[in-house]
Scaffold this motif. Sequence first.
Motif, PDB file in Angstrom:
ATOM      1  N   TYR A  49      63.307  50.315  63.170  1.00 23.67           N
ATOM      2  CA  TYR A  49      62.750  51.883  63.541  1.00 23.67           C
ATOM      3  C   TYR A  49      61.360  52.322  63.104  1.00 23.67           C
ATOM      4  CZ  TYR A  49      67.597  51.672  64.874  1.00 23.67           C
ATOM      5  OH  TYR A  49      68.821  51.256  65.483  1.00 23.67           O
ATOM      6  N   GLY A  50      60.983  51.615  62.099  1.00 23.86           N
ATOM      7  CA  GLY A  50      59.405  51.751  61.408  1.00 23.86           C
ATOM      8  C   GLY A  50      59.627  52.359  60.135  1.00 23.86           C
ATOM      9  N   LEU A  51      58.430  52.375  59.417  1.00 23.47           N
ATOM     10  CA  LEU A  51      58.579  53.061  58.157  1.00 23.47           C
ATOM     11  C   LEU A  51      58.722  54.615  57.957  1.00 23.47           C
ATOM     12  CD1 LEU A  51      57.920  52.193  54.954  1.00 23.47           C
ATOM     13  CD2 LEU A  51      55.563  52.476  55.504  1.00 23.47           C
ATOM     14  N   ALA A  52      58.710  55.037  59.025  1.00 25.67           N
ATOM     15  CA  ALA A  52      58.967  56.435  59.155  1.00 25.67           C
ATOM     16  C   ALA A  52      60.360  56.839  58.984  1.00 25.67           C
ATOM     17  CB  ALA A  52      58.276  57.237  60.276  1.00 25.67           C
ATOM     18  N   ALA A  53      61.199  55.871  59.482  1.00 25.01           N
ATOM     19  CA  ALA A  53      62.751  56.073  59.613  1.00 25.01           C
ATOM     20  C   ALA A  53      62.975  55.932  58.212  1.00 25.01           C
ATOM     21  CB  ALA A  53      63.214  54.976  60.434  1.00 25.01           C
ATOM     22  N   ALA A  54      62.530  55.127  57.127  1.00 24.10           N
ATOM     23  CA  ALA A  54      62.960  55.013  55.849  1.00 24.10           C
ATOM     24  C   ALA A  54      62.459  56.269  55.284  1.00 24.10           C
ATOM     25  CB  ALA A  54      62.005  53.998  55.199  1.00 24.10           C
ATOM     26  N   GLY A  55      61.618  57.187  55.677  1.00 23.74           N
ATOM     27  CA  GLY A  55      61.091  58.354  55.275  1.00 23.74           C
ATOM     28  C   GLY A  55      62.217  59.360  55.758  1.00 23.74           C
ATOM     29  N   THR A  56      62.612  59.385  56.839  1.00 22.71           N
ATOM     30  CA  THR A  56      63.764  60.115  57.126  1.00 22.71           C
ATOM     31  C   THR A  56      65.172  59.831  56.292  1.00 22.71           C
ATOM     32  OG1 THR A  56      63.094  60.262  59.301  1.00 22.71           O
ATOM     33  CG2 THR A  56      65.347  60.828  59.140  1.00 22.71           C
ATOM     34  N   PHE A  57      65.330  58.664  55.945  1.00 22.49           N
ATOM     35  CA  PHE A  57      66.489  58.304  55.152  1.00 22.49           C
ATOM     36  C   PHE A  57      66.176  58.945  53.789  1.00 22.49           C
ATOM     37  CE2 PHE A  57      68.827  55.552  52.283  1.00 22.49           C
ATOM     38  CZ  PHE A  57      70.228  55.798  52.917  1.00 22.49           C
ATOM     39  N   ALA A  58      64.929  58.958  53.168  1.00 20.73           N
ATOM     40  CA  ALA A  58      64.581  59.498  51.753  1.00 20.73           C
ATOM     41  C   ALA A  58      64.886  60.925  51.884  1.00 20.73           C
ATOM     42  CB  ALA A  58      63.249  59.149  51.560  1.00 20.73           C
ATOM     43  N   ALA A 112      70.748  69.880  56.656  1.00 23.15           N
ATOM     44  CA  ALA A 112      70.024  69.207  57.570  1.00 23.15           C
ATOM     45  C   ALA A 112      69.233  69.733  58.403  1.00 23.15           C
ATOM     46  CB  ALA A 112      71.001  68.113  58.336  1.00 23.15           C
ATOM     47  N   ALA A 113      69.838  70.917  59.035  1.00 28.40           N
ATOM     48  CA  ALA A 113      68.975  71.817  59.852  1.00 28.40           C
ATOM     49  C   ALA A 113      67.703  72.273  59.385  1.00 28.40           C
ATOM     50  CB  ALA A 113      69.804  72.900  60.762  1.00 28.40           C
ATOM     51  N   LEU A 114      67.762  72.433  58.206  1.00 26.53           N
ATOM     52  CA  LEU A 114      66.577  72.979  57.388  1.00 26.53           C
ATOM     53  C   LEU A 114      65.562  71.832  56.917  1.00 26.53           C
ATOM     54  CD1 LEU A 114      68.168  75.546  54.732  1.00 26.53           C
ATOM     55  CD2 LEU A 114      67.014  76.181  57.069  1.00 26.53           C
ATOM     56  N   LEU A 115      65.983  70.644  56.848  1.00 24.27           N
ATOM     57  CA  LEU A 115      65.059  69.672  56.599  1.00 24.27           C
ATOM     58  C   LEU A 115      64.446  68.910  57.427  1.00 24.27           C
ATOM     59  CD1 LEU A 115      67.320  68.044  53.280  1.00 24.27           C
ATOM     60  CD2 LEU A 115      65.171  69.391  53.194  1.00 24.27           C
ATOM     61  N   GLY A 116      65.349  68.934  58.637  1.00 27.90           N
ATOM     62  CA  GLY A 116      64.624  67.911  59.756  1.00 27.90           C
ATOM     63  C   GLY A 116      63.696  68.633  60.329  1.00 27.90           C
ATOM     64  N   ARG A 117      62.397  67.718  60.879  1.00 27.03           N
ATOM     65  CA  ARG A 117      61.422  68.239  61.571  1.00 27.03           C
ATOM     66  C   ARG A 117      61.623  68.459  63.028  1.00 27.03           C
ATOM     67  NH1 ARG A 117      56.362  64.728  59.027  1.00 27.03           N
ATOM     68  NH2 ARG A 117      56.232  65.587  57.089  1.00 27.03           N
ATOM     69  N   ASP A 118      62.604  68.100  63.580  1.00 28.18           N
ATOM     70  CA  ASP A 118      62.928  68.253  64.942  1.00 28.18           C
ATOM     71  C   ASP A 118      64.788  68.150  64.812  1.00 28.18           C
ATOM     72  OD1 ASP A 118      63.554  65.384  65.371  1.00 28.18           O
ATOM     73  OD2 ASP A 118      61.560  65.242  65.670  1.00 28.18           O
ATOM     74  N   GLY A 119      65.241  68.513  66.093  1.00 26.41           N
ATOM     75  CA  GLY A 119      66.705  68.372  66.204  1.00 26.41           C
ATOM     76  C   GLY A 119      67.196  66.946  66.109  1.00 26.41           C
ATOM     77  N   ASP A 120      66.540  65.969  66.579  1.00 26.16           N
ATOM     78  CA  ASP A 120      67.012  64.528  66.480  1.00 26.16           C
ATOM     79  C   ASP A 120      67.015  64.164  64.842  1.00 26.16           C
ATOM     80  OD1 ASP A 120      67.586  64.317  69.123  1.00 26.16           O
ATOM     81  OD2 ASP A 120      65.787  63.121  69.673  1.00 26.16           O
ATOM     82  N   GLU A 121      65.945  64.447  64.279  1.00 28.56           N
ATOM     83  CA  GLU A 121      65.985  63.877  62.881  1.00 28.56           C
ATOM     84  C   GLU A 121      66.561  64.851  61.954  1.00 28.56           C
ATOM     85  OE1 GLU A 121      62.333  63.163  59.400  1.00 28.56           O
ATOM     86  OE2 GLU A 121      62.448  65.011  60.249  1.00 28.56           O
ATOM     87  N   ALA A 122      67.001  65.895  62.259  1.00 24.47           N
ATOM     88  CA  ALA A 122      68.128  66.723  61.426  1.00 24.47           C
ATOM     89  C   ALA A 122      69.460  66.157  61.959  1.00 24.47           C
ATOM     90  CB  ALA A 122      68.218  68.107  61.959  1.00 24.47           C
ATOM     91  N   MET A 123      69.734  65.681  62.986  1.00 22.88           N
ATOM     92  CA  MET A 123      71.065  64.975  63.135  1.00 22.88           C
ATOM     93  C   MET A 123      71.311  63.853  62.373  1.00 22.88           C
ATOM     94  SD  MET A 123      71.762  65.965  67.119  1.00 22.88           S
ATOM     95  CE  MET A 123      73.180  65.204  67.360  1.00 22.88           C
ATOM     96  N   GLY A 174      69.223  53.427  69.107  1.00 24.74           N
ATOM     97  CA  GLY A 174      68.349  54.218  68.558  1.00 24.74           C
ATOM     98  C   GLY A 174      68.634  54.466  66.973  1.00 24.74           C
ATOM     99  N   LEU A 175      67.753  55.146  66.477  1.00 26.42           N
ATOM    100  CA  LEU A 175      67.828  55.777  64.938  1.00 26.42           C
ATOM    101  C   LEU A 175      69.029  56.591  65.037  1.00 26.42           C
ATOM    102  CD1 LEU A 175      67.070  55.693  61.974  1.00 26.42           C
ATOM    103  CD2 LEU A 175      65.391  57.694  62.631  1.00 26.42           C
ATOM    104  N   LEU A 176      69.195  57.620  65.985  1.00 22.44           N
ATOM    105  CA  LEU A 176      70.373  58.549  65.844  1.00 22.44           C
ATOM    106  C   LEU A 176      71.658  58.069  65.929  1.00 22.44           C
ATOM    107  CD1 LEU A 176      71.136  61.381  65.496  1.00 22.44           C
ATOM    108  CD2 LEU A 176      70.783  61.775  67.805  1.00 22.44           C
ATOM    109  N   ASP A 177      71.649  56.964  66.890  1.00 18.95           N
ATOM    110  CA  ASP A 177      73.026  56.322  67.133  1.00 18.95           C
ATOM    111  C   ASP A 177      73.415  55.466  65.744  1.00 18.95           C
ATOM    112  OD1 ASP A 177      73.452  56.968  69.813  1.00 18.95           O
ATOM    113  OD2 ASP A 177      72.665  55.240  70.395  1.00 18.95           O
TER     114      ASP A 177
END
Length: 406
Positions: A49-58, A112-123, A174-177
């Motif tokens: 999913y790319g290095l940005a996905a590791a950022g989401t996990f962080a 999570a709703a406050l931290l995510g940059r969009d709905g998918d990342e928040a979920m 995908g990352l959300l799944d």
Amino acid sequence: MAAGMTVRVIGRAKRWLSALDREARYVLLARLLQSGNGFLLSIILVQVYGLAAAGTFAVAGVLIAPLAILATFGLPFSLARSHAPVEERNALGCTAGLLAVPLGLPAIAACAALLGRDGDEAMAIAWFACGGLFFAQVNVFNALLVLQRRAALSVLPHLYSSAGILLAALLADGLLDFAMIVGIQRIIGVFLCFLLPHSRIDLRAFFRHARESAHFMPFELIHLGADQLFTVALSYLLTREQLGIFGLWRQVFNAGMLAPSSMLQTAYPEIVRDPQGSLPTLRRKLNTVSLPTTIGIALLSWPLGLLVYNAPYFPVFTLLLMACLPLGCLVVLYDSGLRALGEIRLMNQLGLARGAILLSVVPFLHFGLPGLAAGVNLYTALCAWLTLRAFAQASGRQPVLHASSS
């Protein structure tokens, strides 16, 4: 020459292992599996999913870490002081699992709703954060096993976690799944204490015990709260790729702390009985463990950065931060001593001081990853100095700084 070097390496490995007793080795094995799961998860995130996905996990770690403490209800700190029968103590662990899910999930969703940059990342953040509830129960489970001298069973939750990560990698589109499958599997794992023989669930007994345990929580939460605010600041001041690099380094650092933390977890009942007598011996053992671990982690960072994470600057960033490992061992050791002495007020003051120092490092972030490395090293060194001073104040004598002086 090669044969002689091999003999020396084997000899050092034997001395390294001899510093750990039988139960500590089982706990170390379990933590190695836990760390391996973390690396497996990171590799999948970065490679698929790319290095940005590791950022989401962080970012999800902002929720995982406090949940891993709060959802224990302080049991790992207080069970060693309890004289209740084994089945009653196991029932306390079961009750913590039953309460963690309904209390934790609404908080996870809101944050999570406050931290995510969009709905998918928040979920995705929310699903990943459910791991905090699981890790809390793993901590309670391990504390119970150590008290019962059954630490060999501590590998079970991590084998279960490995299966969930691999299943998610096979089934996710995908990352959300991927995050959802891992999250659901870990929510189910929250109830692992029910594997132990236990008496009936008694909520009144649990809350009575939780009130006693609560005295140990403010120090952890003060320090952790500052750490999580720091991570939130990182999420705004660094790119997701840079944040991913920092998250991967923390994972490597946590791997380096596996042996010291395993040793201290199994020795904690002994520290409670005799804090001042046991700490010098444990300090000598930590000296034996921390140096080869630091060197090993530094060497491991090169293949990880170049071949696995596809981040050529990751090894350099890791080398800049490796001084944190031996200092981190010192901090954890004397934290255990302060906790065993019952110095709750002093520990809370220490937590506030550490939090203030950590947040004062935020301006270093304007210089990117090199500034972050300098700030974290400065913070760790100051924490070690403050902790030694606090223990000296509590015990009435200067703690042992070197094995030779003990």
